[in-house]
Design an enzyme around this catalytic site. Structure first.
Site, PDB file in Angstrom:
ATOM      1  N   GLU A  99      34.517  44.772  36.896  1.00  0.00           N
ATOM      2  CA  GLU A  99      34.366  46.156  37.372  1.00  0.00           C
ATOM      3  C   GLU A  99      35.732  46.611  37.850  1.00  0.00           C
ATOM      4  O   GLU A  99      36.161  46.256  38.946  1.00  0.00           O
ATOM      5  CB  GLU A  99      33.336  46.215  38.515  1.00  0.00           C
ATOM      6  CG  GLU A  99      31.938  45.768  38.121  1.00  0.00           C
ATOM      7  CD  GLU A  99      31.203  46.806  37.273  1.00  0.00           C
ATOM      8  OE1 GLU A  99      31.678  47.951  37.141  1.00  0.00           O
ATOM      9  OE2 GLU A  99      30.131  46.457  36.740  1.00  0.00           O
ATOM     10  N   CYS A 114      37.277  53.549  43.369  1.00  0.00           N
ATOM     11  CA  CYS A 114      37.489  53.447  41.925  1.00  0.00           C
ATOM     12  C   CYS A 114      37.095  54.714  41.182  1.00  0.00           C
ATOM     13  O   CYS A 114      37.667  55.010  40.138  1.00  0.00           O
ATOM     14  CB  CYS A 114      36.706  52.259  41.379  1.00  0.00           C
ATOM     15  SG  CYS A 114      34.958  52.302  41.774  1.00  0.00           S
TER      16      CYS A 114
HETATM   17  P1  NAD Z   1      41.989  43.188  46.190  1.00  0.00           P
HETATM   18  O1  NAD Z   1      43.481  43.144  46.325  1.00  0.00           O
HETATM   19  O2  NAD Z   1      41.150  43.023  47.392  1.00  0.00           O
HETATM   20  O3  NAD Z   1      41.616  42.114  45.080  1.00  0.00           O
HETATM   21  C1  NAD Z   1      40.284  41.901  44.636  1.00  0.00           C
HETATM   22  C2  NAD Z   1      39.969  40.432  44.720  1.00  0.00           C
HETATM   23  O4  NAD Z   1      40.840  39.697  43.875  1.00  0.00           O
HETATM   24  C3  NAD Z   1      40.133  39.871  46.130  1.00  0.00           C
HETATM   25  O5  NAD Z   1      38.974  39.147  46.486  1.00  0.00           O
HETATM   26  C4  NAD Z   1      41.362  38.995  46.022  1.00  0.00           C
HETATM   27  O6  NAD Z   1      41.301  37.870  46.866  1.00  0.00           O
HETATM   28  C5  NAD Z   1      41.359  38.565  44.570  1.00  0.00           C
HETATM   29  N1  NAD Z   1      42.714  38.266  44.106  1.00  0.00           N
HETATM   30  C6  NAD Z   1      43.851  38.947  44.380  1.00  0.00           C
HETATM   31  N2  NAD Z   1      44.915  38.374  43.762  1.00  0.00           N
HETATM   32  C7  NAD Z   1      44.434  37.313  43.076  1.00  0.00           C
HETATM   33  C8  NAD Z   1      45.034  36.324  42.215  1.00  0.00           C
HETATM   34  N3  NAD Z   1      46.338  36.314  41.952  1.00  0.00           N
HETATM   35  N4  NAD Z   1      44.226  35.395  41.684  1.00  0.00           N
HETATM   36  C9  NAD Z   1      42.899  35.388  41.929  1.00  0.00           C
HETATM   37  N5  NAD Z   1      42.285  36.298  42.741  1.00  0.00           N
HETATM   38  C10 NAD Z   1      43.034  37.240  43.299  1.00  0.00           C
HETATM   39  O7  NAD Z   1      41.511  44.570  45.575  1.00  0.00           O
HETATM   40  P2  NAD Z   1      42.205  45.495  44.482  1.00  0.00           P
HETATM   41  O8  NAD Z   1      42.266  44.799  43.188  1.00  0.00           O
HETATM   42  O9  NAD Z   1      43.431  46.143  45.023  1.00  0.00           O
HETATM   43  O10 NAD Z   1      41.048  46.616  44.421  1.00  0.00           O
HETATM   44  C11 NAD Z   1      41.312  47.902  44.025  1.00  0.00           C
HETATM   45  C12 NAD Z   1      41.051  48.046  42.542  1.00  0.00           C
HETATM   46  O11 NAD Z   1      39.678  47.767  42.282  1.00  0.00           O
HETATM   47  C13 NAD Z   1      41.294  49.447  42.042  1.00  0.00           C
HETATM   48  O12 NAD Z   1      41.883  49.393  40.781  1.00  0.00           O
HETATM   49  C14 NAD Z   1      39.889  50.019  41.934  1.00  0.00           C
HETATM   50  O13 NAD Z   1      39.776  51.070  41.011  1.00  0.00           O
HETATM   51  C15 NAD Z   1      39.106  48.816  41.533  1.00  0.00           C
HETATM   52  N6  NAD Z   1      37.705  48.957  41.918  1.00  0.00           N
HETATM   53  C16 NAD Z   1      36.757  49.004  40.944  1.00  0.00           C
HETATM   54  C17 NAD Z   1      35.416  49.188  41.285  1.00  0.00           C
HETATM   55  C18 NAD Z   1      34.326  49.256  40.254  1.00  0.00           C
HETATM   56  O14 NAD Z   1      33.164  49.092  40.628  1.00  0.00           O
HETATM   57  N7  NAD Z   1      34.632  49.493  38.987  1.00  0.00           N
HETATM   58  C19 NAD Z   1      35.075  49.294  42.628  1.00  0.00           C
HETATM   59  C20 NAD Z   1      36.079  49.225  43.578  1.00  0.00           C
HETATM   60  C21 NAD Z   1      37.388  49.044  43.221  1.00  0.00           C
END
Ligand code: NAD
Length: 473
Positions: free
Chosen positions: A214, A248
């Site tokens: 997602e 998102c």
């Molecule tokens: P985040 O930085 O919290 O990362 C998400 C998860 O990935 C965390 O649990 C983190 O620990 C893990 N993570 C981070 N780096 C990692 C690595 N190198 N290896 C393994 N795991 C790792 O959140 P984010 O990615 O900044 O979230 C924002 C993004 O999520 C935006 O792009 C947003 O659009 C998207 N998003 C999508 C939805 C959806 O339902 N489609 C909902 C919310 C957010």
């Protein structure tokens, strides 16, 4: 508390043993866990609101509405509908196959991993979990390290309500998530950005683990010049202000007919003043930016834009605050079109026609949502048939998330896999096909055994000679 890396394989093994023990199989047991999840959200709501205030400056109303309320409603509805979802299905088959009792069992996938992001940390952790519980899976929850107070709180409250033999929280950052990803899971449900999604997908590929990704991206808004510009501005602004644009499905940029651009800017000014009469900088109804890094990223995008900043929101780096900011005359190649904005900045890209707007959208990765404001049914249908996006929403923003019956998904760069209520249940459920051949069928099956008579060959290969109707093109 960060989970010790060395304990992570043991946690997975324990959950797997629980799954094999059959604990999660009975429907009433699953319903009880769903009620417990709802109880947790209801009883601990003050602590949840405080944690999200501390981590994200999230307004309490937003937390109660979109996170706590969403979990309670979703868990209760899932519990209520589960007996219907879990029913074995008996597909309609040709008469000669009826005695074989063809059936589709709803089998839980097993032990699953749910990785969630910081921006809506409550609903994005528990929305997938509801489906996993309903399906009869055991699960590890891995919340985001960027919301440390909230993630710590989960460590404390989840064991008070949910069965620890079946559901565990693993806290930590890259080392802990990397350890989790080394292990084999029966499904991984990841919500977050596309860069990490690629790391997750590579790790999953090693074990052939099925995935839901997602993700996000730049969700455009197309405005028909004949639409009520004032209403469009109000509805776009509301969708953009939730969590200070860090969602998102936030409207990312606007495509509007060139001669309507200034009217749109004026409408934004009017509604920003109405929403936040004393400004958004100190408003308890407007959230903060999650980290210094993201605050810097947003102010840097703004400092590099070649567009005209027509409504300059105030920024306060120390408190990670940024007011809604509107930029007009943004063109292809601009800093504001480089990446998902994920903050309260709204670029306006003027266009000369609907075709130009469609080409602009189609020249970029498929968005999570395409928003359009129009009363013109032909224009709506043109957008449906000539573009691709996870969802398409007409004449509002953000509100689509309250329709639980609609599947939520991305496409291409915005991800894949379906969620919300039954769709999440289905994600964590394997459709297990079955037949049960009666002894009495032997007479009808006789011709399949070699050696084959000529008549048997004719019957067994009949499909090859089926007439194909002429096409109507
Ligand atoms: P985040 O930085 O919290 O990362 C998400 C998860 O990935 C965390 O649990 C983190 O620990 C893990 N993570 C981070 N780096 C990692 C690595 N190198 N290896 C393994 N795991 C790792 O959140 P984010 O990615 O900044 O979230 C924002 C993004 O999520 C935006 O792009 C947003 O659009 C998207 N998003 C999508 C939805 C959806 O339902 N489609 C909902 C919310 C957010």
């Amino acid at each position: 508390m960060v989970t010790l890396v060395s304990t992570i394989p043991k946690i997975r093994d324990a959950l797997r043993a629980t799954f094999r023990s059959g604990l999660t199989r009975p429907i009433p047991w699953r319903q009880h866990q769903l009620y417990q999840l709802a109880r947790m959200a209801q009883n601990e709501r003050e602590l949840i609101c405080d944690a999200l205030k501390k981590d994200l400056g999230k307004p309490k109303t937003e937390v109660l509405m979109a996170e706590v309320g969403g979990v309670i409603e979703g868990a209760l509805k899932s519990a209520e509908r589960l007996p219907e979802w879990a029913k074995t299905e008996y597909p309609d088959v040709p008469d000669w196959q009826k005695s074989w009792k063809p059936a589709i069992y709803k089998a839980p996938r097993g032990t699953v991993l749910i990785i969630s992001p910081w921006n809506y940390p409550m609903i994005l952790t528990f929305q997938p979990l509801m489906g996993a519980i309903a399906a009869g899976c055991t699960a590890v929850l891995k919340p985001s390290e960027l919301v440390p107070t909230f993630s710590q709180l989960l460590d404390e409250i989840v064991p008070k309500y949910l069965d620890q033999n079946a559901y565990r929280v693993v806290n930590g950052a890259v080392p802990e998530t990397s350890k989790l990803l080394e292990l084999q899971w029966d499904h991984i449900f990841y919500t977050g950005n596309g860069r990490v999604a690629r790391i997750v997908a590579s790790a999953a590929a090693k074990h052939l683990t099925p995935l839901s990704l997602e993700l996000g991206g730049k969700s455009p808004v197309v405005i028909d010049s004949a639409y009520d510009i004032d209403l469009a501005a109000k509805r776009i602004l509301w969708g953009k202000c939730n969590n200070a644009g860090q969602i998102c499905v936030a409207p990312d940029y606007i495509l509007v007919q060139r001669d309507k651009q200034d009217e749109l800017v004026q409408a934004f000014q009017k509604h920003i003043d109405a929403f936040f009469p004393k400004g958004a900088l100190d408003s308890p109804l407007f959230g903060s930016i999650v980290s210094d890094l993201h605050h810097k990223r947003l102010t840097s995008l703004l400092s590099r834009t070649k567009g005209k900043v027509v409504l300059q929101g105030r920024a306060d780096a120390a408190r990670r605050r940024l007011e809604p900011t509107i930029v007009k005359d943004v063109a292809d190649g601009d800093s504001l079109l480089e990446e998902e904005i994920f903050g309260p900045i709204l670029p306006i890209v003027p266009v000369d026609s609907l075709d130009q707007a469609i080409n602009f959208v189609n020249a970029r990765p498929h968005p999570l949502v395409l928003y359009a404001f129009s009363d013109n049914e032909r224009m709506k249908q043109q957008l449906v048939s000539e573009t691709q996006s996870g969802g398409i929403v007409f004449n509002d923003t953000f509100q689509q998330l309250t329709v639980n019956e609609l599947p939520f998904t991305g496409v291409g760069e915005s991800g894949y896999g379906y969620q919300f209520m039954k769709h999440t249940y289905d994600t964590f459920t394997q459709l297990r096909s079955s037949i049960d051949m009666p002894k009495e069928a032997e007479a009808h099956l006789a011709m399949r055994y070699p050696p084959h008579s000529e008549e048997a060959v004719r019957t067994l290969t009949a499909a090859v000679y089926t007439p194909i109707p002429p096409s109507r093109l």
